[in-house]
Design a protein around this motif. Structure first.
Motif, PDB file in Angstrom:
ATOM      1  N   ILE A  25      75.727  -2.252  -4.828  1.00  0.00           N
ATOM      2  CA  ILE A  25      74.734  -1.295  -4.324  1.00  0.00           C
ATOM      3  C   ILE A  25      75.373   0.087  -4.134  1.00  0.00           C
ATOM      4  N   GLU A  26      76.641   0.083  -3.735  1.00  0.00           N
ATOM      5  CA  GLU A  26      77.375   1.356  -3.651  1.00  0.00           C
ATOM      6  C   GLU A  26      77.400   2.037  -5.011  1.00  0.00           C
ATOM      7  N   GLU A  27      77.706   1.247  -6.050  1.00  0.00           N
ATOM      8  CA  GLU A  27      77.773   1.810  -7.414  1.00  0.00           C
ATOM      9  C   GLU A  27      76.411   2.350  -7.844  1.00  0.00           C
ATOM     10  N   LEU A  28      75.367   1.561  -7.571  1.00  0.00           N
ATOM     11  CA  LEU A  28      74.015   2.002  -7.950  1.00  0.00           C
ATOM     12  C   LEU A  28      73.650   3.297  -7.233  1.00  0.00           C
ATOM     13  N   LYS A  39      66.760  16.941  -8.072  1.00  0.00           N
ATOM     14  CA  LYS A  39      65.414  16.511  -8.480  1.00  0.00           C
ATOM     15  C   LYS A  39      64.543  16.027  -7.318  1.00  0.00           C
ATOM     16  N   ASN A  40      65.071  16.001  -6.125  1.00  0.00           N
ATOM     17  CA  ASN A  40      64.330  15.554  -4.942  1.00  0.00           C
ATOM     18  C   ASN A  40      63.514  14.281  -5.223  1.00  0.00           C
ATOM     19  N   PRO A  41      64.185  13.187  -5.600  1.00  0.00           N
ATOM     20  CA  PRO A  41      63.431  11.981  -5.973  1.00  0.00           C
ATOM     21  C   PRO A  41      62.659  11.377  -4.805  1.00  0.00           C
ATOM     22  N   LEU A  42      61.607  10.664  -5.161  1.00  0.00           N
ATOM     23  CA  LEU A  42      60.859   9.886  -4.171  1.00  0.00           C
ATOM     24  C   LEU A  42      61.085   8.411  -4.505  1.00  0.00           C
ATOM     25  N   PHE A  43      61.703   7.681  -3.599  1.00  0.00           N
ATOM     26  CA  PHE A  43      61.930   6.248  -3.777  1.00  0.00           C
ATOM     27  C   PHE A  43      60.698   5.511  -3.259  1.00  0.00           C
ATOM     28  N   ILE A  44      60.144   4.672  -4.088  1.00  0.00           N
ATOM     29  CA  ILE A  44      58.990   3.874  -3.664  1.00  0.00           C
ATOM     30  C   ILE A  44      59.432   2.412  -3.608  1.00  0.00           C
ATOM     31  N   VAL A  45      59.490   1.896  -2.394  1.00  0.00           N
ATOM     32  CA  VAL A  45      60.021   0.554  -2.150  1.00  0.00           C
ATOM     33  C   VAL A  45      58.871  -0.459  -2.160  1.00  0.00           C
ATOM     34  N   VAL A  46      59.032  -1.524  -2.938  1.00  0.00           N
ATOM     35  CA  VAL A  46      57.999  -2.556  -3.017  1.00  0.00           C
ATOM     36  C   VAL A  46      58.264  -3.605  -1.928  1.00  0.00           C
ATOM     37  N   LEU A  47      57.379  -3.624  -0.930  1.00  0.00           N
ATOM     38  CA  LEU A  47      57.512  -4.577   0.181  1.00  0.00           C
ATOM     39  C   LEU A  47      56.938  -5.933  -0.210  1.00  0.00           C
ATOM     40  N   ASN A  48      57.351  -7.062   0.380  1.00  0.00           N
ATOM     41  CA  ASN A  48      58.339  -7.120   1.439  1.00  0.00           C
ATOM     42  C   ASN A  48      59.750  -7.289   0.897  1.00  0.00           C
ATOM     43  N   GLY A  49      59.843  -7.889  -0.279  1.00  0.00           N
ATOM     44  CA  GLY A  49      61.137  -8.376  -0.773  1.00  0.00           C
ATOM     45  C   GLY A  49      62.249  -7.349  -0.865  1.00  0.00           C
ATOM     46  N   ALA A  50      61.906  -6.088  -1.117  1.00  0.00           N
ATOM     47  CA  ALA A  50      62.952  -5.087  -1.371  1.00  0.00           C
ATOM     48  C   ALA A  50      63.434  -4.389  -0.097  1.00  0.00           C
ATOM     49  N   PHE A  51      62.990  -4.854   1.070  1.00  0.00           N
ATOM     50  CA  PHE A  51      63.307  -4.081   2.277  1.00  0.00           C
ATOM     51  C   PHE A  51      64.804  -3.987   2.557  1.00  0.00           C
ATOM     52  N   MET A  52      65.532  -5.071   2.331  1.00  0.00           N
ATOM     53  CA  MET A  52      66.950  -5.055   2.685  1.00  0.00           C
ATOM     54  C   MET A  52      67.759  -4.288   1.645  1.00  0.00           C
ATOM     55  N   PHE A  53      67.440  -4.536   0.392  1.00  0.00           N
ATOM     56  CA  PHE A  53      68.084  -3.805  -0.709  1.00  0.00           C
ATOM     57  C   PHE A  53      67.845  -2.299  -0.527  1.00  0.00           C
ATOM     58  N   ALA A  54      66.616  -1.928  -0.239  1.00  0.00           N
ATOM     59  CA  ALA A  54      66.277  -0.510  -0.102  1.00  0.00           C
ATOM     60  C   ALA A  54      67.047   0.116   1.066  1.00  0.00           C
ATOM     61  N   ALA A  55      67.140  -0.615   2.181  1.00  0.00           N
ATOM     62  CA  ALA A  55      67.829  -0.065   3.352  1.00  0.00           C
ATOM     63  C   ALA A  55      69.291   0.224   3.021  1.00  0.00           C
ATOM     64  N   ASP A  56      69.937  -0.686   2.296  1.00  0.00           N
ATOM     65  CA  ASP A  56      71.340  -0.463   1.948  1.00  0.00           C
ATOM     66  C   ASP A  56      71.482   0.564   0.828  1.00  0.00           C
ATOM     67  N   LEU A  57      70.578   0.526  -0.140  1.00  0.00           N
ATOM     68  CA  LEU A  57      70.651   1.495  -1.246  1.00  0.00           C
ATOM     69  C   LEU A  57      70.479   2.920  -0.716  1.00  0.00           C
ATOM     70  N   MET A  58      69.513   3.113   0.166  1.00  0.00           N
ATOM     71  CA  MET A  58      69.233   4.462   0.670  1.00  0.00           C
ATOM     72  C   MET A  58      70.421   5.051   1.416  1.00  0.00           C
ATOM     73  N   ARG A  59      71.220   4.184   2.043  1.00  0.00           N
ATOM     74  CA  ARG A  59      72.392   4.686   2.768  1.00  0.00           C
ATOM     75  C   ARG A  59      73.478   5.191   1.819  1.00  0.00           C
ATOM     76  N   GLU A  60      73.353   4.809   0.534  1.00  0.00           N
ATOM     77  CA  GLU A  60      74.336   5.255  -0.467  1.00  0.00           C
ATOM     78  C   GLU A  60      73.841   6.478  -1.228  1.00  0.00           C
ATOM     79  N   ILE A  61      72.623   6.906  -0.949  1.00  0.00           N
ATOM     80  CA  ILE A  61      72.068   8.074  -1.646  1.00  0.00           C
ATOM     81  C   ILE A  61      72.465   9.321  -0.856  1.00  0.00           C
TER      82      ILE A  61
END
Ligand code: IMP
Ligand code: MG
Length: 194
Positions: A25-28, A39-61
């Protein structure tokens, strides 16, 4: 050493450790931050399954960006493939935005295809998908997924946001079914749907 974990009524075994998940996830996050600089991206997280991945991914952005969440309503049941009725939660103006859809897993590819079609109808500047897991051998339709955490075998997995009938989302690693899986059982998930 625990080799088998019982979740509800099925046995699972360790598959992707918390350390491997975090490292990937750090690499991603680094790659996405580079690709979307300015580019000021907007991340759109698909709930519920992606909540944990998204929380960790966003901390690497580490670039300016926004996050939003969507959810489906559907008539999916235990043994049917998910058919998305409606996507709720799209509130921002997506027109001319650079969108990254954050998904937990791509199995048949049907869900993400529907999500992509819906998001594209808002005429964003670009849309890409970041999926933690993909089962290439289970795909029923071609999907272009730019950011993939791990390619996995076509077996049922649980943990790190993914559930088996509501259970297991809180696990910090990914477990895989540790018993024979009949074809009909590949869709035992009731997934994120109400
Ligand atoms: P698809 O439409 O078949 O690609 O499935 C996508 C959705 O089904 C994912 O977003 C998950 O919510 C769920 N799903 C698919 N495979 C699994 C799995 O192995 N474990 C848990 N949920 C899964
Ligand atoms: Mg999902």
């Amino acid at each position: 050493m625990v080799v088998s974990v019982l979740i509800k009524d099925k046995k699972f075994k360790r598959y992707i450790s918390a350390e491997r998940l975090q490292k990937r996830i750090e690499e991603l996050g680094r790659q996405i931050s580079e690709d979307y600089a300015g580019k000021n991206p907007l991340f759109i997280v698909v709930l519920n399954g992606a909540f944990m991945f998204a929380a960790d991914l966003m901390r690497e952005i580490d670039i300016p960006s926004e996050v939003s969440f969507i959810k489906f309503t559907s008539y999916q049941n235990m043994h049917s493939t998910g058919v998305v009725d409606q996507i709720i939660g799209v509130e921002e103006d997506l027109r001319n935005r650079h969108i990254v859809i954050v998904e937990d897993i791509i199995d048949t590819g049907i869900t993400i295809t529907e999500v992509l079609a819906e998001i594209k109808s808002y005429q964003p500047a670009s849309v890409e998908v970041a999926a933690l897991l993909i089962k290439p051998q289970a795909l029923l339709r071609p999907v272009a997924v730019k950011y993939v955490g791990f390619e996995i075998e076509p077996k049922f997995v649980v943990g790190y946001g993914l559930d088996y009938d509501g259970y297991g989302r809180n696990l910090c690693e990914i477990l895989i079914l540790d018993e024979p899986q009949k074809p009909a059982e590949t869709k035992i998930w009731t997934a994120d749907q109400p």
